[in-house]
Design an enzyme around this catalytic site. Structure first.
Site, PDB file in Angstrom:
ATOM      1  N   ARG A  28      -8.030  -4.477  -3.115  1.00  0.00           N
ATOM      2  CA  ARG A  28      -7.401  -3.581  -4.081  1.00  0.00           C
ATOM      3  C   ARG A  28      -7.939  -2.150  -3.988  1.00  0.00           C
ATOM      4  NH1 ARG A  28      -4.687  -6.300  -7.990  1.00  0.00           N
ATOM      5  NH2 ARG A  28      -4.814  -4.506  -9.360  1.00  0.00           N
ATOM      6  N   TRP A  73     -10.207   2.409  -5.818  1.00  0.00           N
ATOM      7  CA  TRP A  73      -9.299   3.138  -4.939  1.00  0.00           C
ATOM      8  C   TRP A  73      -9.002   4.437  -5.668  1.00  0.00           C
ATOM      9  CZ3 TRP A  73      -4.283   5.112  -5.009  1.00  0.00           C
ATOM     10  CH2 TRP A  73      -3.739   5.412  -3.751  1.00  0.00           C
ATOM     11  N   ASN A  97      -8.885  -0.293 -14.350  1.00  0.00           N
ATOM     12  CA  ASN A  97      -7.867  -0.221 -13.303  1.00  0.00           C
ATOM     13  C   ASN A  97      -6.609   0.351 -13.938  1.00  0.00           C
ATOM     14  OD1 ASN A  97      -6.077  -0.691 -11.177  1.00  0.00           O
ATOM     15  ND2 ASN A  97      -5.655  -2.762 -11.902  1.00  0.00           N
ATOM     16  N   GLY A  98      -6.086   1.429 -13.372  1.00  0.00           N
ATOM     17  CA  GLY A  98      -4.883   2.052 -13.934  1.00  0.00           C
ATOM     18  C   GLY A  98      -5.099   3.554 -14.047  1.00  0.00           C
ATOM     19  N   GLU A 474       9.545  -1.324  10.441  1.00  0.00           N
ATOM     20  CA  GLU A 474       8.392  -2.127  10.039  1.00  0.00           C
ATOM     21  C   GLU A 474       7.352  -2.177  11.179  1.00  0.00           C
ATOM     22  OE1 GLU A 474       7.131  -3.153   7.455  1.00  0.00           O
ATOM     23  OE2 GLU A 474       5.799  -4.804   7.971  1.00  0.00           O
ATOM     24  N   LYS A 478       3.530  -0.993  10.718  1.00  0.00           N
ATOM     25  CA  LYS A 478       2.420  -1.927  10.979  1.00  0.00           C
ATOM     26  C   LYS A 478       1.407  -1.284  11.905  1.00  0.00           C
ATOM     27  CE  LYS A 478       2.776  -4.129   8.798  1.00  0.00           C
ATOM     28  NZ  LYS A 478       2.843  -4.501   7.504  1.00  0.00           N
ATOM     29  N   GLU A 481      -0.393   1.960  10.318  1.00  0.00           N
ATOM     30  CA  GLU A 481      -1.299   1.797   9.179  1.00  0.00           C
ATOM     31  C   GLU A 481      -2.635   1.177   9.572  1.00  0.00           C
ATOM     32  OE1 GLU A 481       0.102  -0.696   5.900  1.00  0.00           O
ATOM     33  OE2 GLU A 481       1.145  -2.017   7.282  1.00  0.00           O
ATOM     34  N   HIS A 497      19.033  14.071  18.665  1.00  0.00           N
ATOM     35  CA  HIS A 497      19.303  15.200  17.770  1.00  0.00           C
ATOM     36  C   HIS A 497      18.018  15.908  17.349  1.00  0.00           C
ATOM     37  CE1 HIS A 497      23.515  14.240  17.682  1.00  0.00           C
ATOM     38  NE2 HIS A 497      23.186  12.965  17.474  1.00  0.00           N
ATOM     39  N   LYS A 596      -4.014  -2.818  -1.177  1.00  0.00           N
ATOM     40  CA  LYS A 596      -3.012  -3.883  -1.103  1.00  0.00           C
ATOM     41  C   LYS A 596      -2.034  -3.813  -2.267  1.00  0.00           C
ATOM     42  CE  LYS A 596      -1.513  -7.832   0.562  1.00  0.00           C
ATOM     43  NZ  LYS A 596      -0.766  -7.653   1.813  1.00  0.00           N
TER      44      LYS A 596
END
Ligand code: G6P
Length: 601
Positions: A28, A73, A97-98, A474, A478, A481, A497, A596
């Site tokens: 987290r 985080w 948290n928040g 995706e 992947k 990151e 273009h 996450k």
């Protein structure tokens, strides 16, 4: 996002409980961590960086029966020891948290009241406000209830107070929190893995509720401080499931779990020998338009869903990034359905969009992994993928399971609208059942040679058309990151273009070609980049595979029906991303700056 834990009980190994709990919540956030524990006073220990930095400094001989912990985080203020939680003001220590959105305004008032602040965080302001209210009310519960009226934003908080060494308090609004019960005490945590080593029994705490916990008793109050009765829940996954199981990284473990996950997701939905799906998959054919709202990889599964639902279910679908949808003008009609996709079920923007949609009285359907999460509980209907605990920040198995459910939803619409003939439906069901073994074979191919060719590159491009573009997106996410290589994905026809000017000698271009109708067009685009010096890595389905000179490396994947194909095409891209990150020595499970579960805006 952040992870919080707390313990109160008869056992005096609180420090060990806190650090173990934080270890399983590190997904987290991991830019700093800290604990506060009660002896004859509140002791605080915090360190910048990963949890191991804190772990090294903990004196595990120190006995305590009460404590709180946090892994951060950063939202307000840089990752530093000063900004790390717990914060202490007056008699109160707090982990949070928040985000407290009105913290600036509160800060000015609190400074006038004589409080001094040492961090840049909103949490330190919240701590001071609780302390101020406690001094006024002389009662922590009343103080917390008052603060709930004042706080704007989201929070899950664990609180201890110098004056009350026998209680742990917690409160929650819009951030996840559970209270778990073991044989010798109680835990609080942001998520279930934090407590699984000690117990699988827990209570869910709802918005605006407050928990008051002693070593042998728990009371949950509503905002008016009336007692609320709760049912004890049981989490039925074991800790083993949340551990690495012999793999070097959670990401690799989770990639390898995909055959089982897909089997668990598909098996309950397919009726043997019948041309229909079980009622687990809802029939959406009555809707005239569908919006799919999500973030990150979940957004990319939405693009897979759109391609299939539009092509075979003939319902227009718009796929929307939740942080945009949340604030933009949205047009609904009585036959609009909004699908929310989220692994965690807690992503703040996705949750806010669900609430926006519900206010309009529009039907909502959620596709979620974490059972009992906020989005799962608030949506009109929820379908659970069966991915189990996903720990690696870069999602693999949850992404695949989400795509699988969307594919089954599209198939169901197409069957109910009689858009597919029976022979094709039988073929699709047969191939769906073979999916787990096809996925396993693809995972086990050797991608190391390709990884070695690209891992030192600075830029990599991904191209495809139609559903292959969704896979390219995706694949690029992947790889970027976890390896920190700059990756971009494009609709293959769009490259010329502008972006083709970035292609020079040896620039890797990963091209996905599985759609028969579009293959010749994509191959023309591949030839355009090849002519400009690109090194092309081709991912192509068997039916379209021919020997030619427009690629440098080739991965041939089994050719199956269009509903099953995207569930195979992504697999090589996941493993290549893993192998490249490994060669670059990256922290694969915890890439820098990411988390996450993103429970902030
Ligand atoms: C984070 C994760 C992504 C995920 C996204 C949405 O950015 O790192 O893997 O796709 O959040 O999360 P959700 O839990 O809503 O699927």
């Amino acid at each position: 996002m952040c992870g919080i834990v707390g313990y109160i009980g008869k056992n005096d190994n609180t420090l060990e409980f806190l650090i173990n709990g934080l270890k399983s919540l590190e997904y987290r956030g991991y830019d700093s961590a800290g604990i506060a524990y009660m002896t004859d006073k509140i002791n605080i220990l915090k360190k910048q960086g990963k949890l191991e930095n804190l772990d090294k400094c903990v004196n595990y001989k120190q006995k305590s029966n009460l404590g709180i912990g946090h892994t951060r985080w950063a939202t307000h203020g840089a990752p530093s020891e000063n900004n790390a939680h717990p914060h202490m003001q007056g008699k109160i220590a707090l982990v949070h948290n928040g985000i407290i959105e009105n913290y600036e305004k509160l800060k000015q008032k609190l400074i006038k009241d004589g409080y001094k602040f040492y961090s840049e965080t909103d949490t330190e302001i919240a701590t001071a406000l609780i302390d101020k209210m406690y001094n006024q009310e002389k009662d922590i519960l009343k103080a917390l209830s008052k603060c709930q009226d004042i706080f704007e934003g989201s929070y899950a908080m664990g609180i201890i107070c110098t004056d009350d060494p026998n209680h742990l308090y917690c409160l929650k609004k819009d951030s996840p929190l559970i209270i778990a019960k073991s044989t010798d005490g109680y835990f609080i945590a942001s998520d279930v893995p934090a407590i699984l080593k000690y117990t699988n029994k827990y209570y869910l705490i709802e918005n605006n509720e407050i928990g008051k916990i002693s070593k042998d008793n728990l009371t949950i109050y509503n905002h008016d401080l009336k007692e609320v009765k709760k049912e004890l829940q049981t989490f039925d996954l074991d800790l083993e499931n949340a551990m690495k199981n012999g793999y070097d990284h959670f990401m690799l473990k989770e990639i390898n779990e995909q055959p089982f996950v897909i089997e668990d997701t598909i098996a309950p939905c397919i009726k043997d020998g019948k041309q229909s799906l079980r009622k687990e998959i809802p029939d959406l054919s009555k809707y005239e338009q569908i919006h799919i709202v999500a973030c990150g990889s979940a957004y990319h599964t939405g693009l897979v869903g759109k391609a299939l639902i539009e092509e075979f279910g003939e319902i227009p679908v718009s796929v929307e990034i939740a942080s945009e949808y949340r604030y933009k003008k949205v047009f609904y009609n009585a036959k609009t359905l909004v699908i929310f996709i989220s692994q965690s079920g807690e992503t703040a923007d996705t949750l806010a969009c669900l609430r926006k949609v519900k206010e309009q009285g529009i039907d909502s359907l959620a596709i979620i992994n974490v059972v009992g999460s906020s989005i799962a509980r608030e949506a009109d209907k929820t379908l659970y993928i069966k991915a189990g605990c996903e720990i690696a920040v870069a999602t693999t198995k949850a992404y695949l399971a989400q795509s699988t459910l969307l594919s089954l939803i599209a198939l169901n619409i197409a069957i109910n609208k009689k858009k597919l003939d029976n022979v094709l439906v039988s073929k699709i069901f047969d191939e769906m059942k073979k999916l787990p073994s096809l996925i396993k074979d693809l995972i086990n191919q050797d991608y190391k040679k390709i990884a070695k060719k690209i891992y030192k590159k600075e830029h990599i491009f991904f191209i495809g058309r139609g559903i292959d573009e969704a896979i390219a997106k995706e694949g690029a996410l992947k790889l970027k990151e976890i390896s920190y290589i700059h990756c971009e994905s494009y609709a293959a026809g769009e490259l010329k273009h502008g972006s083709i000017s970035l292609i020079e000698k040896d620039t890797p271009v990963i091209a996905i070609v599985t759609d028969e109708k579009l293959a010749s067009k994509t191959i023309s685009n591949i030839k355009e980049v090849k002519a400009r010096g690109a090194k092309v890595i081709l991912i192509i389905s068997e039916n379209l595979n021919t020997e030619s000179d427009y690629y440098d490396e080739k991965i041939v994947i089994p050719s199956v029906n269009p509903f099953t194909q995207p569930l195979l095409s992504i697999i090589p891209l996941q493993v290549i991303a893993y192998e490249v990150a490994l060669l670059r020595g990256c922290d694969i499970d915890k890439p820098r700056n990411l988390a996450k579960s993103v429970t902030v805006e």
